[in-house]
Scaffold this motif. Structure first.
Motif: not given
Length: 768
Positions: A196-219
């Motif tokens: 599954i390929a996800n083309g994304s436009g996700s922006y930076f917020e402090l202390r939020k880098a883990y959110v995307t990583v957790d979602l990708v791993k859990s997917a």
């Protein structure tokens, strides 16, 4: 042996409407992916036109140019024998969709529209796009004639479908579809989609880098499979910074990842995956297999192509994701955002009014960090960064040797002192400028202040004075604001002419240095040095900036930053007393910076009005404040929030970083004209205070009765201290006088009472 497939997820620093540059970066990523041996390349969201085109998506020109760029990509020899997935807007039946276009060997295989749009934070996607609501359905899309001429196709599938290759099945999500509770990757995985390929436009917020990583791993953990996350990077024309972090996950583990912050315009993340590992993993989860057996099917587009081969090439092993600290994120994120803005604005450098306080010093350190990153990029062979530097400094032979050298070339700082400025702040500003290498100067604004006040005196015959000199509150406020505004005027004068002084062409970007807490409170003079071209710290809290300066002091051995941290924040707009400052920010504001952060998060993240904010804080602050004191603090905040909200309409564009930013231009769509008395809401707070007081009195009476009935307790406690003797006198909010009368208004700080002034248009402050 297994079936080994090499795939590539790409990070691109695109720029809205830069079709030529975007095309070049897309082709570079395809070339790099192909050279690595990848047979499938996926890129970020809306990469052809840039994500932040916004109302340009209404223009037919934008759609036309996207198709023109797509033709260039399709016919490029680089795209031979590699499956390519790109992002662009597509209009179908007079409706514009945010789409992925997948092609192979000059044939478009599928146009897959976004099915779930993002509507929170800085996103307003439904303003320009519509979601595709026809689940598991495809329609014929009639290609533009310019495409037909090269592909030989008249119609192609458009809709919710997957690609069935000779060796695997590939599906697609677009950004928000990963975050949504009903993500498409679950039903797709149950239907046998393995990648599954996800083309994304996700922006930076402090202390939020883990959110995307957790979602990708859990997917991929729950349902197995491979997930490719391709994200944008950089400032593509807005306040947000897209922070990369493209990655590839297999069966719940990250196998490869890209950098969070980098000056590189193209970064390709490649991974070799074993398709048999996916099948084995899924088959072992029996509950998943039972669900899959009855799962409805997606339309399949049959593709006579394989992305795998039988080989003994080793697969990528799982890696641990090393997260940056918030201090490191501040050091790098706004610096990258600033670099994109500088090099794309056509300016010759940067100008900063450097006061020697925490805020302006933080901005200076971010510029220094930017210079460090540029030098590192140049030394690692980044030709684009070197070319940009040479163009900015107007020297085709220049190569920066270190960060201080580059700072001196492109960064001008100026201490704008007055008779109210202390020698200590001037010394700290000079020391910091010397430490980072900026081209620094110190000036006095007293002559300009005297001249402006002279005009007023000539016109009116009156001479305004500070209160310490016998003047009125209105006079003192005007005297502070004229200093602040003249600093803005002088900042732009110096920014336009300092390169002329240094015998170089061009001008300088003016940087602002007000933090997110000051913006929330409105603690700034309208059109003072908070008015600038851009502001790297406008989305960062005071507490985070203090931690950042400590980090920079330790990393770069700059002890002057510890001196700056030790000094109380002050605007230095009131007369000194024996050479010492008589004014501090927190006393002026009537609240601490830590309290401001709490108010900001409750207001924005928890969606609290005055009453619900009080109800939460009366419990949170129970150990340090009475209900009456909490009520007055909340009322005091909302009073000043409302009368200063209009300042957000002219707030300098800031690098978005905090989740409670009050920037009404994008992130915080609330009114800027309020009923400042908040009659109904404050009445509800007062009634709740009364109920809590009656409840406390009842509890006290019960305790007293218990003591009377218990001789032992009575003997061991000669008195019951309820703490009332330590409680501060409450402010009667109804005694606040109106702005029209310009009278003094009582403020309450966390530890003491003092007197300040209000104004519907200005609150006295400097850059810090």
């Amino acid at each position: 042996m297994g079936r080994k497939a090499k795939i590539a997820a790409c990070t691109l620093n695109q720029w809205a409407l830069d079709f030529k540059g975007n095309l070049s970066r897309i082709l570079s990523s395809i070339q790099e992916a192909k050279e690595s041996g990848a047979r499938f390349r996926s890129g970020p969201e809306l990469e052809i036109c840039g994500y932040s085109c916004e109302d340009h998506f209404y223009e037919s020109d934008t759609l036309l140019h996207c198709w023109e760029v797509l033709v260039e990509i399709i016919v490029s020899p680089l795209c031979q024998d590699i499956l390519v997935d790109v992002g662009m807007p597509v209009m179908h039946k007079n409706v514009t969709y945010n789409c992925r276009v997948i092609f192979l060997n000059r044939k478009i295989l599928l146009i897959r529209p976004k099915m779930l749009l993002c509507e929170d934070g800085n996103y307003r996607e439904s303003r320009w796009f519509s979601p595709w609501k026809k689940v598991r359905l495809v329609e014929d899309y009639y290609l533009p004639r310019m495409i037909q001429a090269y592909t030989g196709q008249q119609v192609v599938p458009f809709g919710d479908a997957v690609l069935s290759l000779k060796d695997t099945c590939i599906g697609f999500e677009i950004c928000e579809e990963l975050w949504n509770p009903q993500s498409s990757h679950i039903p797709m995985s149950l239907d046998g989609v393995e990648i599954i390929a996800n083309g994304s436009g996700s922006y930076f917020e402090l202390r939020k880098a883990y959110v995307t990583v957790d979602l990708v791993k859990s997917a991929t953990f729950k349902a197995g499979g491979c997930y490719m996350f391709s994200n944008l990077r950089g400032c593509d024309g807005q306040r947000v910074y897209f922070n990369g972090c493209s990655c590839i996950a297999v069966n719940g583990h990250i196998t490869n990842r890209g950098k969070q912050f980098s000056l590189a315009e193209v970064e390709v993340v490649v991974a070799t995956i074993d398709l048999e590992d996916i099948r084995t993993y899924r088959n072992a989860i029996r509950s998943r297999s039972h669900l899959a057996a009855e799962s409805p099917s997606f339309p399949r587009i049959n593709v006579d192509f394989s992305i795998s081969e039988d080989s003994d090439v080793p697969c990528f092993v799982p890696i641990d994701w090393q997260y940056l600290t918030p201090e490191e994120e501040i050091e790098m994120g706004p610096a990258c955002w600033l670099w994109d803005y500088l090099r794309r604005s056509g300016q010759g450098g940067i100008f900063l009014p450097l006061s020697g306080g925490v805020d302006s010093s933080s901005v200076a350190c971010i510029v220094f960090s930017m210079c460090n990153m540029i030098v590192n990029a140049v030394q690692s062979g980044d030709e684009t960064a070197l070319a940009d530097v040479r163009r900015i400094v107007c020297d085709s032979d220049y190569t920066p040797s270190n960060a201080r050298d580059l700072c001196n070339k492109i960064f001008v700082t100026c201490y704008m002192g007055s008779e109210n400025s202390s020698a200590l702040t001037k010394a700290r500003a000079n020391s910091l400028a010397s430490a980072i290498g900026s081209y620094h100067c110190s000036i006095s604004i007293d002559i300009a202040v005297t001249a402006v006040l002279g005009i007023f005196t000539t016109a009116t015959g009156l001479i305004p004075k500070y209160r310490s000199q016998g003047g009125h509150a209105r006079e003192e406020l005007a005297l502070q604001n004229v200093q602040a505004r003249l600093r803005m005027v002088l900042a732009y004068l110096f920014a336009q002419l300092m390169l002329w002084v240094r015998q170089r062409s061009g001008g300088l970007l003016v940087l602002g240095s007000s933090n997110v807490d000051e913006a929330l409170r409105g603690y700034m003079t309208k059109y003072d040095c908070s008015s600038a071209d851009i502001n790297p710290i406008g989305g960062i809290s005071k507490a985070d900036l203090r931690s950042f300066l400590k980090h920079m002091s330790e990393k770069y051995d700059m002890p002057v930053l510890l001196e700056i941290l030790a000094a109380p924040p002050t605007a230095e707009l009131l007369p000194l007393s024996d050479g010492r400052v008589t004014q501090t920010d927190e006393e002026d504001m009537g609240m601490t910076y830590s309290e401001l952060s709490v108010y900001g998060r409750l207001r924005k993240q928890n969606f609290c009005g005055p009453y619900s904010m009080f109800c939460k804080l009366v419990h949170t602050w129970k150990g340090s404040c009475t209900p009456q004191e909490v009520a007055e603090k909340v009322k005091h905040f909302y009073q000043y929030y409302s009368i200063n909200r209009h300042k957000m309409t002219v707030l300098t564009p800031s690098c978005h970083a905090e989740t409670y930013s009050p920037d009404d231009n994008r992130f915080d769509h609330r009114p800027f004209l309020y009923l400042r008395t908040w009659d109904w809401q404050f009445k509800a707070i007062d009634e709740q205070v009364q109920r809590l007081s009656l409840s406390d009195d009842k509890k006290t009476k019960v305790n007293e009765d218990a003591h009377e009935k218990c001789p032992a307790a009575k003997a061991n406690a000669s008195c019951v201290d309820t703490g009332m003797g330590k409680r501060k006198r409450a402010i009667d909010i109804n005694k606040l006088l109106t702005y029209q009368n310009n009278q003094e208004i009582p403020h309450q700080n966390s530890k003491k009472m003092f007197t300040g002034v209000t104004n519907n248009y200005d609150v006295d402050t400097d850059t810090d």
